[in-house]
Design a protein around this motif. Sequence first.
Motif, PDB file in Angstrom:
ATOM      1  N   ASP A 107       0.917  -1.330   0.079  1.00 45.17           N
ATOM      2  CA  ASP A 107      -0.020   0.081  -0.092  1.00 45.17           C
ATOM      3  C   ASP A 107       0.960   1.224  -0.059  1.00 45.17           C
ATOM      4  O   ASP A 107       1.680   1.256   0.719  1.00 45.17           O
ATOM      5  CB  ASP A 107      -0.854   0.136   1.318  1.00 45.17           C
ATOM      6  N   PHE A 108       0.697   2.135  -0.696  1.00 43.01           N
ATOM      7  CA  PHE A 108       1.654   3.215  -1.083  1.00 43.01           C
ATOM      8  C   PHE A 108       0.593   4.734  -1.178  1.00 43.01           C
ATOM      9  O   PHE A 108      -0.483   4.682  -1.529  1.00 43.01           O
ATOM     10  CB  PHE A 108       2.570   3.117  -2.094  1.00 43.01           C
ATOM     11  N   SER A 109       1.290   5.759  -0.681  1.00 42.02           N
ATOM     12  CA  SER A 109       0.647   7.133  -1.088  1.00 42.02           C
ATOM     13  C   SER A 109       0.653   7.430  -2.681  1.00 42.02           C
ATOM     14  O   SER A 109       1.679   7.160  -3.109  1.00 42.02           O
ATOM     15  CB  SER A 109       1.105   8.262  -0.435  1.00 42.02           C
ATOM     16  N   GLU A 110      -0.461   7.885  -2.807  1.00 41.79           N
ATOM     17  CA  GLU A 110      -0.856   8.484  -4.297  1.00 41.79           C
ATOM     18  C   GLU A 110       0.223   9.754  -4.488  1.00 41.79           C
ATOM     19  O   GLU A 110       0.314  10.194  -3.661  1.00 41.79           O
ATOM     20  CB  GLU A 110      -1.959   8.842  -4.677  1.00 41.79           C
ATOM     21  N   PRO A 111       0.798   9.896  -5.900  1.00 38.93           N
ATOM     22  CA  PRO A 111       1.349  11.136  -5.881  1.00 38.93           C
ATOM     23  C   PRO A 111       0.336  12.065  -5.834  1.00 38.93           C
ATOM     24  O   PRO A 111      -0.823  12.075  -5.714  1.00 38.93           O
ATOM     25  CB  PRO A 111       1.939  11.045  -7.313  1.00 38.93           C
TER      26      PRO A 111
END
Length: 324
Positions: free
Chosen positions: A268-272
């Motif tokens: 899971d990662f942050s959107e740009p």
Amino acid sequence: MYAQMVKSEAADDSAEAQAFQARIDAGDKIEPKDWMPAGYRKTLIRQIGQHAHSEIVGQLPEGNWVTRAPTLERKAILLAKVQDEAGHGLYLYCAAETLGVSRDELTEMLLDGRMKYSSIFNYPTLTWADMGAVGWLVDGAAIMNQVPLQRTSYGPYSRAMIRICKEESFHQRQGYDIMMKMAGGTEAQKKMAQDALNRFWYPSLMMFGPSDKDSVHSTQSMAWKIKMNTNDELRQKFVDQTVPQAEYLGLTVPDPDLTWNEEKGGYDFSEPDWSEFYDVLKGNGPCNTERLADRNKAWDDGKWVRDGLLAHAEKRAARKVAAE
Ligand code: BYC
């Protein structure tokens, strides 16, 4: 505008269009002289043209470091890589030309801002570590996007991608090699490597295009196999591949929310920041003005060469006619 055009042309339910779609579904390659819907042709010209422009404009941030590479070997490697990008641009312009648009027309559309190139090349390359980050992350993202395009439905594009991908793999390795040296070097070098990763991480994620819910072309392009995956699918694969590489380097991905999700088998990662992405597309990135000015200057400076070649070709043609 394109979205509307493609949508209306995609609605073509003529027998020809249905037969064309059946060929795509069966995995046939479409060749230049085959019948194709106008929307298919226009979408390809847009995508291949934008891709070609990206290769050419993409030479600028790295070309910036050829004279400042730290050793003769690094200089030779970087020079070879930048030359490869020129070659990629040429294969892609040739592939676009098979669709009935000339390279000069495409170039004019780049130079006056009617056509796009990848957002990533509007960011500056400030330190030598940026050469590592560009090779590792930018070429890494490019490979992730381009390997599936080797199977794209349009023959000339798919064949160009096969060669390009071979070369991109070398580019990615040379970038990672620079990062290994920097990350394993002095404290100052390691700091420089981390800073390059910090600045290039989110712009690299943006290379895959807007999130699927905002992607205008994905549905139709995937039905035509002009695109083989959605933007979000490829972005996810890129993150999953790259995070362990960052860990191996001992560097930290600049995303406090990055977590392994066992259930989905990915991070899971942050959107740009998508407002930044759209701002860069509008021409307001840190280097948009500089990049276009450089390409315009190169085009103007090269006019005497084009004029000379044309005059030579005309003389030869006239001589041939006179001899017949
Ligand atoms: N930058 O509907 P969407 C390289 C635009 S070269 C700028 O998802 P699509 C390298 C998009 O054009 C890297 N614009 O679009 C070279 C559309 O606007 P228009 C280039 C972007 O086409 C040298 C709008 O946003 N690679 O790697 O289905 C050294 C809506 O998006 C970008 C290629 O070109 C962006 N990042 O999907 C090192 C690969 N993203 O045209 C490395 C081929 C989106 O309607 N291209 N837009 O005004 C593709 O695979 C697809 O075109 C994309 C976008 C995934 C990029």
